[in-house]
Design an enzyme around this catalytic site. Sequence first.
Site, PDB file in Angstrom:
ATOM      1  N   HIS A 186       0.941  -1.358  -0.028  1.00 49.33           N
ATOM      2  CA  HIS A 186       0.256   0.424   0.182  1.00 49.33           C
ATOM      3  C   HIS A 186       0.670   1.231   0.049  1.00 49.33           C
ATOM      4  CE1 HIS A 186      -3.356   2.771   1.186  1.00 49.33           C
ATOM      5  NE2 HIS A 186      -2.340   3.445   1.692  1.00 49.33           N
ATOM      6  N   GLU A 187       2.105   1.575   0.810  1.00 50.45           N
ATOM      7  CA  GLU A 187       3.553   2.927   1.156  1.00 50.45           C
ATOM      8  C   GLU A 187       3.424   2.608  -0.284  1.00 50.45           C
ATOM      9  OE1 GLU A 187       1.658   4.798   3.067  1.00 50.45           O
ATOM     10  OE2 GLU A 187       0.951   3.030   4.157  1.00 50.45           O
TER      11      GLU A 187
ATOM     12  N   HIS B  64       2.070   4.165  -3.462  1.00 50.14           N
ATOM     13  CA  HIS B  64       1.402   5.513  -2.504  1.00 50.14           C
ATOM     14  C   HIS B  64       2.728   6.308  -3.770  1.00 50.14           C
ATOM     15  CE1 HIS B  64      -1.377   6.874  -0.634  1.00 50.14           C
ATOM     16  NE2 HIS B  64      -2.410   5.759   0.621  1.00 50.14           N
TER      17      HIS B  64
ATOM     18  N   GLU C  88      -6.297   6.571  -1.462  1.00 51.43           N
ATOM     19  CA  GLU C  88      -6.094   5.451  -0.782  1.00 51.43           C
ATOM     20  C   GLU C  88      -6.408   4.213  -0.606  1.00 51.43           C
ATOM     21  OE1 GLU C  88      -4.628   5.391   1.879  1.00 51.43           O
ATOM     22  OE2 GLU C  88      -3.702   7.766   1.884  1.00 51.43           O
TER      23      GLU C  88
END
Length: 269
Positions: A140-141, A144, A203
Amino acid sequence: MHRRVRRPAVYLPLVALVIVAACATVPITGRKQLSIIPSGQLQSMSYDQYAEVLQTSPLSTDREATAMVKRVGARIQVAVEQYMAQQGLSGQLSGYQWEFNLLESDQVNAWCMPGGKVAFYTGILPICQGEAGIAVVMGHEIAHAIADHGGERMSQGLLTQFGGMALDQALSNKPEQTRALASTAFALGAQFGAVLPFSRLHESEADHMGLIFMAMAGYDPRQAPAFWERMAAGGGAKPPEFMSTHPSDETRIRKLNESMPDALRYYQP
Ligand SMILES: [Zn+2]
């Protein structure tokens, strides 16, 4: 009166020009995004801030956990690099200086800044419950960063704050403001409260891409919904990266399950 009415007519075409001239495309999702800051400039701001964080926050002394975070990071890095190479997008990774550190802190948090600078806080490890959970967060990070969400947020912030002022002018004449903007855009610290638009979109996009990245790296993406359920159940004060700008927990888990068939196509145990 007249002046007030006429002003936007002069400014808007300028802004529109900048937007048309400065679009990029997010890998995997294909979404068009605003991008007016050269990645080299973004990365140098990011590397400065990362160095500052490392100076002020102690590294974890837990060798096993540190090794696990670094291992998961390296595996996802390799998977992302392979994918970007296959897609002819390796150029988007130029200037990357990948780094994965585990910091000693009770905060339930983790983040990845532009250029691949990752920090995990020990406070998130009990929710991760091992390597697959770390991979959920890591995917997820990193998503980004790969989707250039920091650059997009900062581009939007620059346009909002400085309007027609040229970027290099803004950076050299307003160093304080651009610095503050950068730390907001990179989702660091308390300033995240000044929410810029597109956060929920970012997100959801990071969830989708992160699921695929973890699968590419050999982690079972079906672990992700359970992780987010644990995160939701954790309750309490949610840290910046996992605050209210995130989609509601139910929406998030529903969307993750919608992305699952996609992610499973990339999954090789
Ligand atoms: Zn996020």
